[in-house]
Scaffold this active site. Structure first.
Site, PDB file in Angstrom:
ATOM      1  N   LYS A 166      -7.089   8.375  -1.419  1.00 39.16           N
ATOM      2  CA  LYS A 166      -8.281   8.982  -0.820  1.00 39.16           C
ATOM      3  C   LYS A 166      -8.742  10.207  -1.608  1.00 39.16           C
ATOM      4  O   LYS A 166      -8.939  11.291  -1.062  1.00 39.16           O
ATOM      5  CB  LYS A 166      -8.035   9.348   0.649  1.00 39.16           C
ATOM      6  CG  LYS A 166      -7.703   8.144   1.535  1.00 39.16           C
ATOM      7  CD  LYS A 166      -7.576   8.552   2.992  1.00 39.16           C
ATOM      8  CE  LYS A 166      -7.298   7.364   3.895  1.00 39.16           C
ATOM      9  NZ  LYS A 166      -5.935   6.814   3.737  1.00 39.16           N
ATOM     10  N   LYS A 217       0.854  -1.198   0.000  1.00 37.22           N
ATOM     11  CA  LYS A 217       0.000   0.000   0.000  1.00 37.22           C
ATOM     12  C   LYS A 217       0.884   1.240   0.000  1.00 37.22           C
ATOM     13  O   LYS A 217       1.734   1.402   0.879  1.00 37.22           O
ATOM     14  CB  LYS A 217      -0.910   0.039   1.229  1.00 37.22           C
ATOM     15  CG  LYS A 217      -1.860   1.248   1.207  1.00 37.22           C
ATOM     16  CD  LYS A 217      -2.607   1.410   2.518  1.00 37.22           C
ATOM     17  CE  LYS A 217      -1.814   2.185   3.537  1.00 37.22           C
ATOM     18  NZ  LYS A 217      -1.988   3.663   3.422  1.00 37.22           N
ATOM     19  N   ARG A 252       2.799   0.000  10.763  1.00 43.16           N
ATOM     20  CA  ARG A 252       3.797   0.085  11.833  1.00 43.16           C
ATOM     21  C   ARG A 252       4.162  -1.237  12.486  1.00 43.16           C
ATOM     22  O   ARG A 252       5.326  -1.434  12.836  1.00 43.16           O
ATOM     23  CB  ARG A 252       3.340   1.108  12.882  1.00 43.16           C
ATOM     24  CG  ARG A 252       3.682   2.533  12.473  1.00 43.16           C
ATOM     25  CD  ARG A 252       3.042   3.577  13.366  1.00 43.16           C
ATOM     26  NE  ARG A 252       1.638   3.792  13.005  1.00 43.16           N
ATOM     27  CZ  ARG A 252       1.021   4.962  13.058  1.00 43.16           C
ATOM     28  NH1 ARG A 252       1.683   6.025  13.465  1.00 43.16           N
ATOM     29  NH2 ARG A 252      -0.235   5.092  12.717  1.00 43.16           N
ATOM     30  N   ASP A 257      -3.377   4.292  -2.030  1.00 40.75           N
ATOM     31  CA  ASP A 257      -4.288   4.829  -1.018  1.00 40.75           C
ATOM     32  C   ASP A 257      -4.247   6.351  -1.073  1.00 40.75           C
ATOM     33  O   ASP A 257      -3.653   7.004  -0.216  1.00 40.75           O
ATOM     34  CB  ASP A 257      -3.870   4.305   0.360  1.00 40.75           C
ATOM     35  CG  ASP A 257      -4.838   4.702   1.452  1.00 40.75           C
ATOM     36  OD1 ASP A 257      -5.992   5.030   1.126  1.00 40.75           O
ATOM     37  OD2 ASP A 257      -4.439   4.680   2.633  1.00 40.75           O
ATOM     38  N   THR A 262     -10.044   5.523  10.577  1.00 44.84           N
ATOM     39  CA  THR A 262      -9.860   4.797  11.842  1.00 44.84           C
ATOM     40  C   THR A 262      -9.247   5.675  12.933  1.00 44.84           C
ATOM     41  O   THR A 262      -9.150   5.258  14.079  1.00 44.84           O
ATOM     42  CB  THR A 262      -8.990   3.542  11.646  1.00 44.84           C
ATOM     43  OG1 THR A 262      -7.788   3.899  10.958  1.00 44.84           O
ATOM     44  CG2 THR A 262      -9.742   2.496  10.844  1.00 44.84           C
ATOM     45  N   ASP A 283     -12.905  15.237  -4.351  1.00 46.94           N
ATOM     46  CA  ASP A 283     -13.012  16.529  -5.022  1.00 46.94           C
ATOM     47  C   ASP A 283     -14.293  16.496  -5.850  1.00 46.94           C
ATOM     48  O   ASP A 283     -15.096  15.571  -5.705  1.00 46.94           O
ATOM     49  CB  ASP A 283     -11.769  16.767  -5.905  1.00 46.94           C
ATOM     50  CG  ASP A 283     -11.398  18.241  -6.001  1.00 46.94           C
ATOM     51  OD1 ASP A 283     -12.292  19.057  -6.343  1.00 46.94           O
ATOM     52  OD2 ASP A 283     -10.229  18.592  -5.757  1.00 46.94           O
TER      53      ASP A 283
END
Length: 225
Positions: free
Chosen positions: A62, A33, A206, A60, A116, A65
């Site tokens: 996002k 990703k 992470r 990713d 999240t 617009d």
């Protein structure tokens, strides 16, 4: 796509470090990703370099617009042939329809429902009276009506949304192993829980990227699935 649902979030600023990490864990993750930080730093060139590792790429970005702008942006990344691209469900039905229409035939377009990092208080502060579950369900329904492939939601919501949308493609980020730090994520579950509840793609960053031994961490997560 690989049978392994884990996509490594390569949110690192240096291209050489990103490529080295991807190569190190490539046999124990299903894809990579690449988010806004990476794309803004390295653009198409960086994506093509990571593609050389040989794994599917999830962009990713996002996108959010007006419909015409999002469609044009989608067309601009079609040459990269990403496996998955994110847009924001909050952009509305017309934007989502145009994004899907502009995407490549091999690209899944999924809409972000509720980040999240947000909880009830955060939603209330931006004028949304629904709780995260209600909001995610509402936006999932809108995404399905717009003809998207699926949505992005937390592991807390994926089970309920899966019941509502049987053949949807569900991306679940914010995953942590029981001994991991939460960082800025607020609504988290383990990769195994998310998978059991209907997740199609698991985003892990992470817990692998920040581990002393990323390869061992990737293997450990793979083994839980």
């Amino acid at each position: 796509m690989s049978n392994n649902p884990v996509y490594l979030a390569l949110d690192v600023p240096r291209l050489d470090a990103a490529e080295a990490l991807a190569r190190k864990v490539k046999d124990h993750v299903g894809g990579i990703k690449l988010g806004l930080e990476f794309f803004c730093a390295h653009g198409h060139h960086g994506v093509r370099e990571i593609q050389k590792v040989g794994l599917p790429i999830f962009l990713d970005l996002k996108l959010h617009d007006i419909p015409n702008t999002v469609a044009a942006a989608m067309q601009a990344i079609n040459t990269l042939n990403p496996a998955v691209v994110t847009i924001h469900a909050a952009g509305g039905r017309a934007m989502m329809e145009d994004a899907k229409a502009a995407a490549g035939e091999n690209t899944k377009v999924v809409a972000v429902t509720v980040l999240t990092s947000l909880d009830n208080d955060d939603l209330s502060a931006i004028g949304i009276t629904a709780d995260p579950m209600e909001q995610a369900l509402r936006l999932a329904e809108l995404s399905q009506a717009a003809g998207l492939d699926g949505i992005v939601c937390s592991g807390h919501e994926v089970g309920a949304i899966h019941k509502q949308w049987k053949d949807g493609y569900f991306v679940v980020p914010g995953l942590r192993l029981p001994d991991s730090k939460l960082a800025d994520q607020k609504r988290i579950v383990s990769p195994r829980e998310a998978r059991d509840n209907g997740a199609s793609l698991l985003v892990v960053g992470r817990p692998i990227r920040g581990a002393e031994d990323p390869l061992a961490a990737a293997k450990a997560i793979e083994e839980t699935l």
